[in-house]
Design a protein around this motif. Structure first.
Motif, short mmCIF file in Angstrom:
data_model
loop_
_atom_site.label_atom_id
_atom_site.label_comp_id
_atom_site.label_asym_id
_atom_site.label_seq_id
_atom_site.Cartn_x
_atom_site.Cartn_y
_atom_site.Cartn_z
N TRP B 21 0.83 -1.21 0.00
CA TRP B 21 0.00 0.00 0.00
C TRP B 21 0.86 1.25 0.00
O TRP B 21 0.57 2.21 -0.72
CB TRP B 21 -0.93 0.00 1.21
CG TRP B 21 -1.87 -1.16 1.15
CD1 TRP B 21 -1.83 -2.30 1.90
CD2 TRP B 21 -2.98 -1.33 0.25
NE1 TRP B 21 -2.83 -3.16 1.52
CE2 TRP B 21 -3.54 -2.59 0.52
CE3 TRP B 21 -3.52 -0.54 -0.76
CZ2 TRP B 21 -4.64 -3.08 -0.18
CZ3 TRP B 21 -4.61 -1.03 -1.46
CH2 TRP B 21 -5.17 -2.27 -1.17
N GLY B 24 2.54 1.40 -3.29
CA GLY B 24 1.51 1.68 -4.28
C GLY B 24 1.15 3.15 -4.32
O GLY B 24 1.07 3.76 -5.39
N LEU B 25 0.93 3.72 -3.15
CA LEU B 25 0.57 5.14 -3.07
C LEU B 25 1.66 6.02 -3.64
O LEU B 25 1.41 6.95 -4.42
CB LEU B 25 0.34 5.52 -1.61
CG LEU B 25 -1.11 5.61 -1.18
CD1 LEU B 25 -1.21 5.86 0.32
CD2 LEU B 25 -1.80 6.73 -1.96
N VAL B 27 4.07 5.20 -5.67
CA VAL B 27 4.23 4.98 -7.11
C VAL B 27 3.11 5.69 -7.88
O VAL B 27 3.32 6.23 -8.96
CB VAL B 27 4.27 3.48 -7.44
CG1 VAL B 27 4.02 3.23 -8.91
CG2 VAL B 27 5.62 2.89 -7.03
N TYR B 28 1.93 5.70 -7.29
CA TYR B 28 0.79 6.38 -7.93
C TYR B 28 1.14 7.85 -8.16
O TYR B 28 0.99 8.37 -9.27
CB TYR B 28 -0.43 6.25 -7.02
CG TYR B 28 -1.63 7.03 -7.50
CD1 TYR B 28 -2.27 6.69 -8.68
CD2 TYR B 28 -2.13 8.10 -6.75
CE1 TYR B 28 -3.38 7.40 -9.12
CE2 TYR B 28 -3.23 8.81 -7.18
CZ TYR B 28 -3.85 8.46 -8.37
OH TYR B 28 -4.93 9.17 -8.80
N VAL B 178 10.43 9.44 -4.26
CA VAL B 178 9.66 8.21 -4.04
C VAL B 178 10.59 7.02 -3.89
O VAL B 178 10.41 6.17 -3.02
CB VAL B 178 8.67 8.01 -5.20
CG1 VAL B 178 8.17 6.58 -5.24
CG2 VAL B 178 7.50 8.97 -5.06
N SER B 182 10.94 4.80 -0.63
CA SER B 182 10.75 3.35 -0.73
C SER B 182 11.90 2.61 -0.07
O SER B 182 11.68 1.62 0.64
CB SER B 182 10.64 2.92 -2.19
OG SER B 182 9.58 3.58 -2.81
N GLY B 229 2.76 -3.71 -5.11
CA GLY B 229 2.37 -2.35 -4.77
C GLY B 229 2.55 -1.42 -5.95
O GLY B 229 1.67 -0.61 -6.26
N ALA B 230 3.69 -1.55 -6.63
CA ALA B 230 3.97 -0.66 -7.76
C ALA B 230 2.97 -0.89 -8.89
O ALA B 230 2.49 0.06 -9.52
CB ALA B 230 5.40 -0.87 -8.25
N GLY B 233 -0.12 0.86 -8.01
CA GLY B 233 0.02 2.31 -8.17
C GLY B 233 -0.04 2.72 -9.64
O GLY B 233 -0.72 3.68 -10.00
N LEU B 236 -3.56 2.35 -11.02
CA LEU B 236 -4.39 3.47 -10.56
C LEU B 236 -4.06 4.74 -11.34
O LEU B 236 -4.96 5.50 -11.74
CB LEU B 236 -4.14 3.72 -9.08
CG LEU B 236 -5.13 3.05 -8.13
CD1 LEU B 236 -4.71 3.29 -6.69
CD2 LEU B 236 -6.52 3.61 -8.38
N ALA B 237 -2.76 4.98 -11.57
CA ALA B 237 -2.35 6.19 -12.27
C ALA B 237 -2.86 6.15 -13.71
O ALA B 237 -3.37 7.16 -14.23
CB ALA B 237 -0.83 6.31 -12.25
#
Lengths: 226, 296
Positions: B21, B24-25, B27-28, B178, B182, B229-230, B233, B236-237
């Protein structure tokens, strides 16, 4: 196989546990490690399986001075040893089979060989029906046999066992002793720490007796004496 | 490198559960910045190729003192003047309907526009690569034809390019931050996994596991989590970019032709997935090896 020369041991600034420990174990020998509780049986075993290093003196194992080993070499040396811990140290989340297979897998053995070897050995120690059981579902004695199987699966050069018959009834204890004897006949050097006078009397191997911060080699128990 | 079976019960780690998460966030956000940069870059390129060789001349509406010469006369005169300038491929007056259409968003389509004095436009195309001194041409044209103003798009394009470069730098800085965050997160997760499984790791080591064997297990674990996670992200992006372009597309702004501007650059958006995985792998390995040596 094992050679101690004037080895001293103490933890930090604590009391001295061993002083001027000097003895050697020839390859293929079989010794009981005996002595009163707290005398240092476990410490001596820890020295042997390289969990601790001597504070002084020289200790060589399998032909190498232990002080000169780097982490990689320690790992390689441990692959030639089998250790049965008093508290077993099984991995709770792995089945009996996977626990016993661990030393082989860690050493990079082929998976098909691993499975058959391990299943065979587990059957030999009487756990054929518990191959896929998790340690938590096994009795103390069964866990102990898994721990022993894990220690001997690689046919080690040196086998160290801390009270390996402590949790099993006499019949199984004797059976395990035969297993150790069997390995010993194949060339494994064996050291077994035990309180069990019955075993010492029955199997008549020489003893390493810990007393006065040192070790005394005692010849095999005679039938009449203790 | 990747284990089918793990000796460590890592899946029960509470810290590890958050890793996908967090990654992911981050990376988003990074992927959005990257999308912005790719978009800006694509636009600049498109406009440049459309406009670089184009110059416009405005003929201002005639005032009374310019006498009989009408705006149309002056347009003709300007076109004649321009046609012989070296480097000019063509000079075409824009029909007045087109000019009105361009102004429609601001003035509406009523008759007001027709009554207003509007500049006439001449589109000039330069021969690609021709060295034309536009400043000099502008000067000479203004002298030859009263009320003629030459508009060069280059300064405006330059501003736009600078803006795009700014967005690019922003995206790169975001990516670096980022990545750094990370690394910190993964160091923390790796250490907590090591602490949590210290006993198991000790057993592995006692039965002859090399440090690299132990590291490999944790490595595989954080590689899996970070990649997951990536991927999340990036997905989502992409969804955000697509939704955004759909919205803009409906608004009919010709400025953001996302669908047409697909290029290999968009593949850059996938970059965070392998990058996060590799960063996690390397970070965990380094952390574990260092900690193990310290534990000894």
């Amino acid at each position: 196989m094992v050679r101690f020369q004037r080895v001293g041991l103490r933890y930090g600034n604590g009391p001295e546990i061993f002083r001027d420990l000097t003895f050697s174990l020839p390859p293929g020998s079989f010794h009981f490690l005996v002595g009163p509780s707290g005398a240092g049986k476990s410490s001596l075993l820890k020295l042997l399986y390289l969990a601790i290093r001597p504070s002084s003196g020289t200790f060589s194992l399998l032909g190498r001075d232990v002080a000169s080993l780097d982490r990689e070499e320690v790992a390689m040396m441990r692959r030639r040893m089998g250790v049965v811990f008093q508290d077993f140290r099984l991995l709770d989340h792995l089945s009996a089979l996977d626990n016993v297979a661990l030393p082989l897998r860690v050493a990079g053995a082929k998976e098909e060989q691993v499975r058959s070897h391990v299943a065979e050995l587990l059957a030999w120690v009487g756990l054929a029906d518990h191959i896929h059981s998790l340690p938590a579902t096994l009795s103390g004695g069964q866990q102990q046999r898994v721990a022993i199987a894990r220690a001997v699966i690689t046919r080690p050069n040196l086998l160290l066992a801390d009270e390996p018959t402590g949790n099993v009834d006499d019949m199984i204890g004797v059976r395990l002793m035969y297993l150790f004897d069997e390995l010993n006949k194949l060339g494994t050097t064996v050291v077994i720490a035990t309180h069990n006078e019955g075993l010492v009397q029955r199997f008549r191997h020489p003893q390493l007796r810990i007393e006065n911060r040192g070790v005394r080699l005692v010849p095999p128990a005679a039938r009449a004496t203790a | 490198m990747l284990f089918r079976r793990s000796d460590l019960p890592l899946d029960r780690d509470p810290a590890g559960g958050f890793l996908p998460w967090i990654v992911g966030l981050m990376v988003y956000l990074a992927a959005l910045a990257l999308a912005g940069a790719v978009l800006a870059d694509g636009l600049v390129e498109r406009w440049r190729s459309d406009l670089a060789d184009a110059v416009t001349v405005q003929i201002m509406p005639g005032a009374d003192e310019q006498g009989a010469q009408t705006q149309a006369d002056r347009v003709e005169e300007a076109v004649r003047f321009l046609a012989v300038v070296p480097g000019v491929a063509s000079a075409k007056p824009l029909p007045q309907e087109d000019v009105l259409r361009l102004l429609e968003p601001w003035l509406g389509s009523g008759s007001i526009a027709e009554d207003l004095p509007l500049p006439a436009l001449i589109a000039i195309e330069l021969i690609p690569g021709a060295q034309v001194d536009l400043a000099d041409l502008k000067h000479r044209l203004a002298e030859a034809v009263p009320g003629a103003v030459l508009e060069d798009h280059k300064p405006w394009l330059g501003d736009l390019a600078r803006l795009a470069r700014g967005i690019e730098i922003l995206a790169i800085v975001t990516m670096a931050l980022v990545a750094f965050a990370s690394v910190l997160t993964i160091v923390f997760v790796s250490r907590s996994a090591l602490a949590q499984h210290q006993e198991v790791i000790q057993v592995l080591s006692l039965i002859g596991a090399r440090d690299s064997y132990i590291a490999a297990q944790l490595q595989a674990y954080s590689f899996r989590l970070a990649t997951l996670g990536a991927a999340l992200g990036v997905a989502l992006a992409l969804a955000t970019v697509l939704a955004g372009s759909a919205l803009l597309g409906r608004a009919e702004t010709g400025l953001l032709p996302l669908a047409q501007s697909f290029s290999w650059r968009w593949l850059l958006l996938l970059l965070p997935v392998p990058a996060a995985g590799l960063i996690a792998l390397a970070t965990t390995r380094a952390t574990v090896l260092r900690q193990l040596r310290r534990m000894a």
